[in-house]
Design a protein around this motif. Structure first.
Motif, PDB file in Angstrom:
ATOM      1  N   PHE A  20      -2.705  12.523  -4.972  1.00  0.00           N
ATOM      2  CA  PHE A  20      -3.767  11.979  -4.126  1.00  0.00           C
ATOM      3  C   PHE A  20      -3.220  10.818  -3.312  1.00  0.00           C
ATOM      4  O   PHE A  20      -2.659   9.878  -3.868  1.00  0.00           O
ATOM      5  CB  PHE A  20      -4.940  11.511  -4.992  1.00  0.00           C
ATOM      6  N   SER A  21      -3.392  10.864  -2.008  1.00  0.00           N
ATOM      7  CA  SER A  21      -2.885   9.807  -1.135  1.00  0.00           C
ATOM      8  C   SER A  21      -3.944   8.747  -0.877  1.00  0.00           C
ATOM      9  O   SER A  21      -4.907   8.977  -0.141  1.00  0.00           O
ATOM     10  CB  SER A  21      -2.419  10.393   0.203  1.00  0.00           C
ATOM     11  N   THR A  22      -3.744   7.583  -1.478  1.00  0.00           N
ATOM     12  CA  THR A  22      -4.652   6.467  -1.208  1.00  0.00           C
ATOM     13  C   THR A  22      -4.429   5.948   0.211  1.00  0.00           C
ATOM     14  O   THR A  22      -5.363   5.469   0.846  1.00  0.00           O
ATOM     15  CB  THR A  22      -4.465   5.329  -2.226  1.00  0.00           C
ATOM     16  N   LEU A  23      -3.210   6.080   0.707  1.00  0.00           N
ATOM     17  CA  LEU A  23      -2.901   5.637   2.072  1.00  0.00           C
ATOM     18  C   LEU A  23      -3.702   6.435   3.097  1.00  0.00           C
ATOM     19  O   LEU A  23      -4.330   5.865   3.989  1.00  0.00           O
ATOM     20  CB  LEU A  23      -1.402   5.780   2.345  1.00  0.00           C
ATOM     21  N   GLU A  24      -3.709   7.749   2.947  1.00  0.00           N
ATOM     22  CA  GLU A  24      -4.489   8.600   3.863  1.00  0.00           C
ATOM     23  C   GLU A  24      -5.980   8.293   3.733  1.00  0.00           C
ATOM     24  O   GLU A  24      -6.706   8.275   4.716  1.00  0.00           O
ATOM     25  CB  GLU A  24      -4.214  10.082   3.604  1.00  0.00           C
ATOM     26  N   ASN A  25      -6.422   8.048   2.517  1.00  0.00           N
ATOM     27  CA  ASN A  25      -7.829   7.726   2.294  1.00  0.00           C
ATOM     28  C   ASN A  25      -8.171   6.364   2.896  1.00  0.00           C
ATOM     29  O   ASN A  25      -9.237   6.188   3.482  1.00  0.00           O
ATOM     30  CB  ASN A  25      -8.150   7.761   0.799  1.00  0.00           C
ATOM     31  N   ASP A  37       0.578   4.051  -2.797  1.00  0.00           N
ATOM     32  CA  ASP A  37       0.354   5.429  -2.382  1.00  0.00           C
ATOM     33  C   ASP A  37       1.380   6.370  -3.021  1.00  0.00           C
ATOM     34  O   ASP A  37       1.031   7.436  -3.526  1.00  0.00           O
ATOM     35  CB  ASP A  37       0.416   5.536  -0.857  1.00  0.00           C
ATOM     36  N   LYS A  38       2.632   5.959  -3.003  1.00  0.00           N
ATOM     37  CA  LYS A  38       3.707   6.769  -3.583  1.00  0.00           C
ATOM     38  C   LYS A  38       3.438   7.026  -5.071  1.00  0.00           C
ATOM     39  O   LYS A  38       3.590   8.150  -5.559  1.00  0.00           O
ATOM     40  CB  LYS A  38       5.048   6.058  -3.397  1.00  0.00           C
ATOM     41  N   ASN A  39       3.009   5.991  -5.787  1.00  0.00           N
ATOM     42  CA  ASN A  39       2.689   6.133  -7.217  1.00  0.00           C
ATOM     43  C   ASN A  39       1.506   7.078  -7.440  1.00  0.00           C
ATOM     44  O   ASN A  39       1.521   7.895  -8.350  1.00  0.00           O
ATOM     45  CB  ASN A  39       2.399   4.774  -7.849  1.00  0.00           C
ATOM     46  N   ASN A  40       0.466   6.949  -6.609  1.00  0.00           N
ATOM     47  CA  ASN A  40      -0.712   7.820  -6.749  1.00  0.00           C
ATOM     48  C   ASN A  40      -0.397   9.265  -6.395  1.00  0.00           C
ATOM     49  O   ASN A  40      -0.896  10.181  -7.034  1.00  0.00           O
ATOM     50  CB  ASN A  40      -1.877   7.302  -5.914  1.00  0.00           C
ATOM     51  N   LEU A  41       0.440   9.455  -5.382  1.00  0.00           N
ATOM     52  CA  LEU A  41       0.854  10.821  -5.031  1.00  0.00           C
ATOM     53  C   LEU A  41       1.630  11.458  -6.180  1.00  0.00           C
ATOM     54  O   LEU A  41       1.412  12.623  -6.512  1.00  0.00           O
ATOM     55  CB  LEU A  41       1.703  10.820  -3.757  1.00  0.00           C
ATOM     56  N   LYS A  42       2.493  10.686  -6.784  1.00  0.00           N
ATOM     57  CA  LYS A  42       3.306  11.186  -7.895  1.00  0.00           C
ATOM     58  C   LYS A  42       2.446  11.491  -9.122  1.00  0.00           C
ATOM     59  O   LYS A  42       2.589  12.537  -9.748  1.00  0.00           O
ATOM     60  CB  LYS A  42       4.376  10.151  -8.242  1.00  0.00           C
ATOM     61  N   ARG A  43       1.530  10.586  -9.455  1.00  0.00           N
ATOM     62  CA  ARG A  43       0.707  10.746 -10.659  1.00  0.00           C
ATOM     63  C   ARG A  43      -0.433  11.751 -10.494  1.00  0.00           C
ATOM     64  O   ARG A  43      -0.729  12.524 -11.390  1.00  0.00           O
ATOM     65  CB  ARG A  43       0.121   9.397 -11.077  1.00  0.00           C
ATOM     66  N   TYR A  44      -1.114  11.694  -9.336  1.00  0.00           N
ATOM     67  CA  TYR A  44      -2.344  12.469  -9.166  1.00  0.00           C
ATOM     68  C   TYR A  44      -2.344  13.430  -7.985  1.00  0.00           C
ATOM     69  O   TYR A  44      -3.318  14.161  -7.796  1.00  0.00           O
ATOM     70  CB  TYR A  44      -3.549  11.527  -8.998  1.00  0.00           C
ATOM     71  N   ILE A  95       0.833  -1.205   0.000  1.00  0.00           N
ATOM     72  CA  ILE A  95       0.000   0.000   0.000  1.00  0.00           C
ATOM     73  C   ILE A  95       0.868   1.256   0.000  1.00  0.00           C
ATOM     74  O   ILE A  95       0.519   2.265  -0.622  1.00  0.00           O
ATOM     75  CB  ILE A  95      -1.043   0.018   1.155  1.00  0.00           C
ATOM     76  N   LYS A  96       2.024   1.203   0.637  1.00  0.00           N
ATOM     77  CA  LYS A  96       2.926   2.359   0.629  1.00  0.00           C
ATOM     78  C   LYS A  96       3.443   2.646  -0.776  1.00  0.00           C
ATOM     79  O   LYS A  96       3.527   3.800  -1.190  1.00  0.00           O
ATOM     80  CB  LYS A  96       4.088   2.142   1.598  1.00  0.00           C
ATOM     81  N   LYS A  97       3.782   1.594  -1.513  1.00  0.00           N
ATOM     82  CA  LYS A  97       4.247   1.756  -2.902  1.00  0.00           C
ATOM     83  C   LYS A  97       3.112   2.301  -3.771  1.00  0.00           C
ATOM     84  O   LYS A  97       3.314   3.205  -4.586  1.00  0.00           O
ATOM     85  CB  LYS A  97       4.752   0.422  -3.450  1.00  0.00           C
TER      86      LYS A  97
END
Length: 158
Positions: A108-113, A99-106, A95-97
């Motif tokens: 948006f933190s899926t981890l925080e969500n 999240d890192k990809n989503n933060l970079k692309r969008y 999930i950390k990986k």
């Protein structure tokens, strides 16, 4: 003149001069909340195009490639948990990986969500998302990817 068209459960679409206008549904289906914390109901791949992705939790051939080969969903099915935030190993490397990809692309933190599911019921999360991602200008859906309304282009307010 706008013509109402009912395409999906709880979604009203309007056709105007060949352009699709989509309103935020009254209730976002809880199956739209992906295991990783991404709300598929706010995903550009779900709400646009001729062959939209039905969402991560819906079985279908029309899924986005990323949803079809999702390691997170496969992991959770082995652990018999529906959401990462409810897993005993949360937050894990996977999930950390992600999240890192989503933060970079969008941005948006899926981890925080995903953390929200630990303390908040899914229906409340979906209601909060409806409030936070509905365009104040036209009532359309603001996508997570673009952070702007698909209908009128208005940017998401912070």
């Amino acid at each position: 003149k706008l013509k109402k068209q009912y395409l999906k459960k709880n979604q009203i679409n309007y056709l105007n001069l060949g352009r699709l206008f989509m309103e935020m549904p009254e209730n976002i289906d809880t199956n739209m909340f992906a295991p990783c914390g991404f709300n598929c109901g706010l995903c550009k791949k779900h709400i646009s195009g001729n062959n939209p992705c039905p969402g991560c939790l819906i079985e279908s051939r029309n899924k986005a490639k990323s949803a079809l080969k999702c390691k997170i969903k496969a992991c959770l099915s082995k652990k018999r948990v529906k959401y990462c935030g409810r897993c005993s190993e949360f937050p894990c490397k996977l999930i950390k990986k992600h999240d890192k990809n989503n933060l970079k692309r969008y941005g948006f933190s899926t981890l925080e969500n995903a953390k929200r599911i630990q303390y908040t019921g899914i229906n409340k999360i979906m209601a909060q998302d409806r409030e936070n991602w509905t365009c104040s200008n036209c009532g359309g859906i603001i996508t997570i990817q673009d952070k702007s309304c698909l209908n009128c282009g208005k940017e998401k307010e912070s």
